[in-house]
Motif scaffolding. Structure first.
Motif, short mmCIF file in Angstrom:
data_model
loop_
_atom_site.label_atom_id
_atom_site.label_comp_id
_atom_site.label_asym_id
_atom_site.label_seq_id
_atom_site.Cartn_x
_atom_site.Cartn_y
_atom_site.Cartn_z
N ARG A 104 0.83 -1.21 0.00
CA ARG A 104 0.00 0.00 0.00
C ARG A 104 0.87 1.26 0.00
O ARG A 104 0.57 2.23 -0.69
N GLU A 138 2.41 1.81 -3.38
CA GLU A 138 1.40 2.35 -4.30
C GLU A 138 1.20 3.85 -4.10
O GLU A 138 1.17 4.62 -5.08
N GLU A 139 1.07 4.27 -2.86
CA GLU A 139 0.79 5.68 -2.59
C GLU A 139 2.02 6.56 -2.76
O GLU A 139 1.91 7.71 -3.21
N LYS A 188 2.69 7.49 -6.44
CA LYS A 188 1.87 8.60 -6.93
C LYS A 188 2.53 9.95 -6.63
O LYS A 188 2.23 10.95 -7.27
N LYS A 189 3.45 9.95 -5.66
CA LYS A 189 4.14 11.17 -5.28
C LYS A 189 5.58 11.18 -5.81
O LYS A 189 6.44 11.92 -5.32
N GLU A 239 -8.27 0.36 6.97
CA GLU A 239 -8.68 0.96 5.70
C GLU A 239 -9.99 0.36 5.21
O GLU A 239 -10.87 1.09 4.73
N ASN A 263 -8.08 6.38 3.40
CA ASN A 263 -6.83 6.00 2.76
C ASN A 263 -5.68 6.37 3.70
O ASN A 263 -5.05 7.42 3.57
N GLU A 285 -2.17 6.74 2.04
CA GLU A 285 -1.97 8.02 1.37
C GLU A 285 -1.57 9.09 2.38
O GLU A 285 -0.66 9.91 2.12
N ALA A 336 2.04 8.38 3.42
CA ALA A 336 2.95 8.72 2.33
C ALA A 336 3.13 10.24 2.24
O ALA A 336 4.24 10.74 2.07
N GLY A 337 2.02 10.98 2.36
CA GLY A 337 2.09 12.44 2.31
C GLY A 337 2.92 13.00 3.45
O GLY A 337 3.70 13.95 3.27
#
Length: 293
Positions: A23, A26-27, A30-31, A271, A277, A280, A283-284
């Motif tokens: 997971r 994946e996230e 995206k970044k 989740e 999420n 996400e 990850a952020g």
């Protein structure tokens, strides 16, 4: 592209850590951040003859540490890596007695807790157990200081069961706690990232006093009371955790009582139950902490 390394335990067969990695991969992708996976058994935690730490090549921007090996975590930090979570936070949250000590005196309600004396030879001391029996009364809870998923947590109903638990765990770090009957088979799991509440669920088990999903409990979507959020955030900040799963019991009047704090609480259950999420959000947080975005 910046790249991180996700470290998981080399011996565990649990699916949770690998799902966590997938997971996060994946996230983070995206970044525009890559993430590789490595078991802790596939490289050496080495201090060479010159006294230098020598573990990983300097090719990663950070380490997502999903193991509980505080030695390896500290060594990686000594080599200059930024870990999520940090070594000291893992050490404090993985040891249930150290968690209680670290949070004591900070306005966080917990079950009354008694640490068992260090034992090198096995067996038990009746004088100590009689003090435990007098201070806590039955039923009480026995826990090994290290462990997860509700394992090695036992409800103790009488002196015979108390001596059995003590004998079986004499050479392990362990503790005893008040049993909270108002929270039998139910608690709340809150995920806190960067000191802020992200997602929470109620866990319920009709067949066991432990609510853990691994013990047969189920996750339920629920509105998390403000007091529970406040306590979870306070505990995670106090322990220095970037990412935390905070487990809160339900007191007699509905008040939160801290049970445990987990440095690598799995993602899948929270989740699926909440629809949030969480990966996400984590990850952020990592990207922002490293200034990668």
């Amino acid at each position: 592209m910046a790249k991180g390394l996700c470290v998981i335990n080399g011996y565990s067969s649990l699916s949770g850590p690998r799902h966590f990695y997938e997971r996060m991969e994946e996230e983070l992708e995206k970044k525009n951040v890559g993430l590789s996976l490595a078991k802790a058994t596939t490289f050496l935690s080495e201090i060479n003859s010159e006294g230098a730490i020598q573990i990983l090549p300097r090719m990663f921007s950070f380490v997502l540490f999903l193991d509980k090996d505080a030695y390896l975590a500290a060594a990686l930090e000594g080599q200059g890596y930024r870990l999520f979570n940090k070594a000291e936070a893992i050490r404090l949250s993985d040891d249930k007695m150290l968690t209680s000590i670290a949070l004591a005196g900070h306005g966080i309600r917990m079950p009354k807790t008694i640490g068992a004396p260090l034992n090198y030879v096995g067996g038990h001391d009746d004088s100590f157990l009689r003090l435990v029996e007098k201070e806590l009364s039955y039923p009480l809870v026995g826990k090994c200081s290290y462990g997860s998923l509700g394992r090695e947590v036992q409800l103790i109903n009488n002196y015979g069961e108390l001596t059995t638990f003590e004998d079986e765990n004499a050479l392990k770090a362990h503790l005893y706690q008040d049993y909270i009957p108002s929270s039998k088979g139910v608690d709340f799991r809150l995920i806190v990232i960067g000191g802020r509440f992200v997602a929470g669920m109620r866990r319920r088990n009709e067949n066991d006093f432990r609510s853990n999903l691994a013990c047969g409990g189920i996750g339920e979507k629920a509105d998390i009371p403000e007091g529970y959020v406040y306590m979870a955030e306070k505990a995670a900040k106090r322990l220095g955790l970037d990412y935390a799963g905070v487990d809160l019991l339900v007191g007699e009047n509905g008040e939160p009582i801290l049970s445990e704090v987990n440095s690598n609480a799995f993602l899948e259950g929270i989740e699926k139950t909440t629809g949030v999420n969480v990966a996400e959000a984590y990850a952020g947080y990592i990207v922002n902490q490293l200034g990668l975005q």
